[in-house]
Design a protein around this motif. Structure first.
Motif, short mmCIF file in Angstrom:
data_model
loop_
_atom_site.label_atom_id
_atom_site.label_comp_id
_atom_site.label_asym_id
_atom_site.label_seq_id
_atom_site.Cartn_x
_atom_site.Cartn_y
_atom_site.Cartn_z
N ASP A 182 -20.77 34.59 -22.91
CA ASP A 182 -20.45 35.48 -24.03
C ASP A 182 -20.63 36.93 -23.61
O ASP A 182 -19.78 37.79 -23.88
CB ASP A 182 -21.34 35.14 -25.22
CG ASP A 182 -20.86 35.79 -26.52
OD1 ASP A 182 -20.24 35.08 -27.32
OD2 ASP A 182 -21.11 37.00 -26.71
N ILE A 183 -21.73 37.21 -22.93
CA ILE A 183 -21.98 38.56 -22.42
C ILE A 183 -20.87 38.98 -21.47
O ILE A 183 -20.36 40.10 -21.54
CB ILE A 183 -23.35 38.61 -21.71
CG1 ILE A 183 -24.49 38.48 -22.72
CG2 ILE A 183 -23.49 39.91 -20.90
CD1 ILE A 183 -25.86 38.35 -22.07
N ARG A 184 -20.49 38.07 -20.55
CA ARG A 184 -19.46 38.39 -19.57
C ARG A 184 -18.12 38.69 -20.23
O ARG A 184 -17.41 39.62 -19.84
CB ARG A 184 -19.30 37.25 -18.57
CG ARG A 184 -18.46 37.64 -17.34
CD ARG A 184 -18.15 36.45 -16.47
NE ARG A 184 -19.33 35.66 -16.15
CZ ARG A 184 -19.27 34.49 -15.52
NH1 ARG A 184 -18.10 33.98 -15.16
NH2 ARG A 184 -20.38 33.83 -15.25
N PHE A 185 -17.78 37.91 -21.25
CA PHE A 185 -16.51 38.12 -21.95
C PHE A 185 -16.46 39.50 -22.58
O PHE A 185 -15.51 40.27 -22.37
CB PHE A 185 -16.32 37.04 -23.03
CG PHE A 185 -15.09 37.24 -23.87
CD1 PHE A 185 -13.85 36.84 -23.40
CD2 PHE A 185 -15.18 37.82 -25.12
CE1 PHE A 185 -12.71 37.04 -24.17
CE2 PHE A 185 -14.05 38.01 -25.90
CZ PHE A 185 -12.81 37.62 -25.42
N HIS A 186 -17.47 39.84 -23.35
CA HIS A 186 -17.45 41.13 -24.04
C HIS A 186 -17.60 42.30 -23.06
O HIS A 186 -17.00 43.37 -23.29
CB HIS A 186 -18.55 41.16 -25.11
CG HIS A 186 -18.23 40.31 -26.30
ND1 HIS A 186 -17.30 40.67 -27.25
CD2 HIS A 186 -18.69 39.08 -26.67
CE1 HIS A 186 -17.21 39.73 -28.18
NE2 HIS A 186 -18.04 38.75 -27.85
N ARG A 187 -18.36 42.10 -21.98
CA ARG A 187 -18.46 43.17 -20.98
C ARG A 187 -17.11 43.40 -20.31
O ARG A 187 -16.73 44.54 -20.03
CB ARG A 187 -19.52 42.83 -19.94
CG ARG A 187 -19.67 43.94 -18.88
CD ARG A 187 -20.68 43.58 -17.82
NE ARG A 187 -22.00 43.48 -18.39
CZ ARG A 187 -22.78 42.41 -18.28
NH1 ARG A 187 -22.34 41.34 -17.64
NH2 ARG A 187 -23.98 42.40 -18.81
N THR A 188 -16.37 42.32 -20.05
CA THR A 188 -15.05 42.46 -19.44
C THR A 188 -14.10 43.22 -20.35
O THR A 188 -13.30 44.04 -19.89
CB THR A 188 -14.47 41.08 -19.10
OG1 THR A 188 -15.36 40.41 -18.19
CG2 THR A 188 -13.11 41.19 -18.43
N LEU A 189 -14.17 42.96 -21.65
CA LEU A 189 -13.36 43.75 -22.60
C LEU A 189 -13.68 45.23 -22.47
O LEU A 189 -12.77 46.08 -22.46
CB LEU A 189 -13.60 43.29 -24.03
CG LEU A 189 -13.03 41.94 -24.47
CD1 LEU A 189 -13.33 41.72 -25.96
CD2 LEU A 189 -11.54 41.86 -24.21
N ARG A 190 -14.96 45.56 -22.37
CA ARG A 190 -15.35 46.96 -22.24
C ARG A 190 -14.84 47.55 -20.93
O ARG A 190 -14.41 48.71 -20.88
CB ARG A 190 -16.87 47.10 -22.33
CG ARG A 190 -17.44 46.74 -23.68
CD ARG A 190 -18.88 47.18 -23.82
NE ARG A 190 -19.81 46.42 -23.01
CZ ARG A 190 -20.36 45.27 -23.38
NH1 ARG A 190 -20.05 44.72 -24.54
NH2 ARG A 190 -21.24 44.67 -22.61
N GLU A 191 -14.90 46.77 -19.87
CA GLU A 191 -14.41 47.26 -18.58
C GLU A 191 -12.91 47.52 -18.62
O GLU A 191 -12.42 48.50 -18.05
CB GLU A 191 -14.76 46.25 -17.48
CG GLU A 191 -16.25 46.17 -17.20
CD GLU A 191 -16.61 45.02 -16.27
OE1 GLU A 191 -15.70 44.19 -15.97
OE2 GLU A 191 -17.78 44.93 -15.84
N ILE A 192 -12.17 46.63 -19.26
CA ILE A 192 -10.72 46.82 -19.37
C ILE A 192 -10.42 48.03 -20.25
O ILE A 192 -9.51 48.82 -19.95
CB ILE A 192 -10.05 45.56 -19.95
CG1 ILE A 192 -10.25 44.37 -19.01
CG2 ILE A 192 -8.56 45.79 -20.19
CD1 ILE A 192 -9.83 43.04 -19.60
#
Length: 264
Positions: free
Chosen positions: A140-150
């Motif tokens: 879950d953390i990885r998913f939302h962090r990836t959204l922020r990175e994009i």
């Protein structure tokens, strides 16, 4: 600080700070370092068999991510999140996660979309394998962090990172429903489908609805636990629930987005 099970020593090598940080974060997400636990740099260095410098840097990263905080005259400790704080966190997080999804959609390319789909596929595998909550929370953390990175907005990341970190701590403490991982993954799929459809506004709506539903599920889980113990804190649980969960927006039935599970 007493010895904590699972804090295995780290062998020497490159990226020592990164590995120290990952070890401490994993211990927090597994609830081996529980909320309120003091993060003593000398003691953690002893347990992990590393010098104090990588531990000190790792603790600072945990503070930045909201998984720890600095308490005056006491030093760093694992973050604690109470009911009133959760209410404030999720109101703000709903707005910021929606913005993150909108901006990420505007910048989405085939490589970024593939990265998101890979995270979803891994979460499906973890779910099928019956992993514990720590694995679900990490994805879950990885998913939302990836959204922020994009999304690539440094100011948004600076505002959202610590809020998201503390929210994930609450997931570990309060996410009791066995259906919660499936519901969260379905909602992540819905967000990515909305992004893939190229509709920033719809992606923002779906992301906000995900956080709103999560807030309601946390409230319901906490209420059930509290009512079973019959404590006077029961009256505070309504603070977590504000408006009803936002309805599905009209006009997007043909986007091909997968309908998420019904919130429990």
């Amino acid at each position: 600080m007493p010895d904590s099970p699972g804090l295995e020593s780290i062998s020497p090598g490159e990226l020592l700070t990164d590995r120290t940080y990952e070890a401490l974060k994993a211990a927090i997400l597994r609830n081996q370092l529980t909320p309120g636990t003091a993060l003593s740099v000398p003691e953690l260095a002893r347990q992990l068999n590393v010098s104090r410098t990588p531990v000190r840097e790792a603790v600072q990263r945990l503070i930045y991510e909201g998984l720890a905080n600095h308490v005056s005259r006491r030093g760093a400790e694992v973050s604690k999140v109470d009911i009133a704080d959760l209410r404030q966190l999720y109101v703000v997080r709903e707005l910021l996660e929606g913005m993150s999804a909108r901006l990420a959609t505007e910048r989405l390319d085939s490589e970024s979309l593939s990265t998101l789909r890979e995270i979803l596929a891994e979460h499906e595998r973890v779910l099928a394998g019956g992993a514990d909550n720590a694995a679900h929370i990490e994805l879950d953390i990885r998913f939302h962090r990836t959204l922020r990175e994009i999304a690539a907005n440094t100011h948004l990341t600076a505002a959202l990172e610590p809020i998201a970190g503390r929210s994930h701590l609450a997931l570990h403490s309060l996410w009791r429903s066995k259906d919660a991982p499936r519901l969260a993954l379905d909602e992540h799929i819905h967000i990515v489908d909305a992004m893939a459809a190229g509709d920033p506004e719809f992606a923002e709506t779906v992301a906000r609805r995900h956080i709103s539903r999560l807030r309601v599920r946390l409230s319901q889980a906490t209420t059930r636990d509290d009512m079973s113990s019959d404590t006077p804190r029961r009256r505070n649980f309504s603070l977590l629930v504000g408006d009803d969960v936002p309805p599905e927006p009209e006009g997007h039935a043909n986007h091909g987005a997968r309908t998420p599970g019904t919130p429990c």
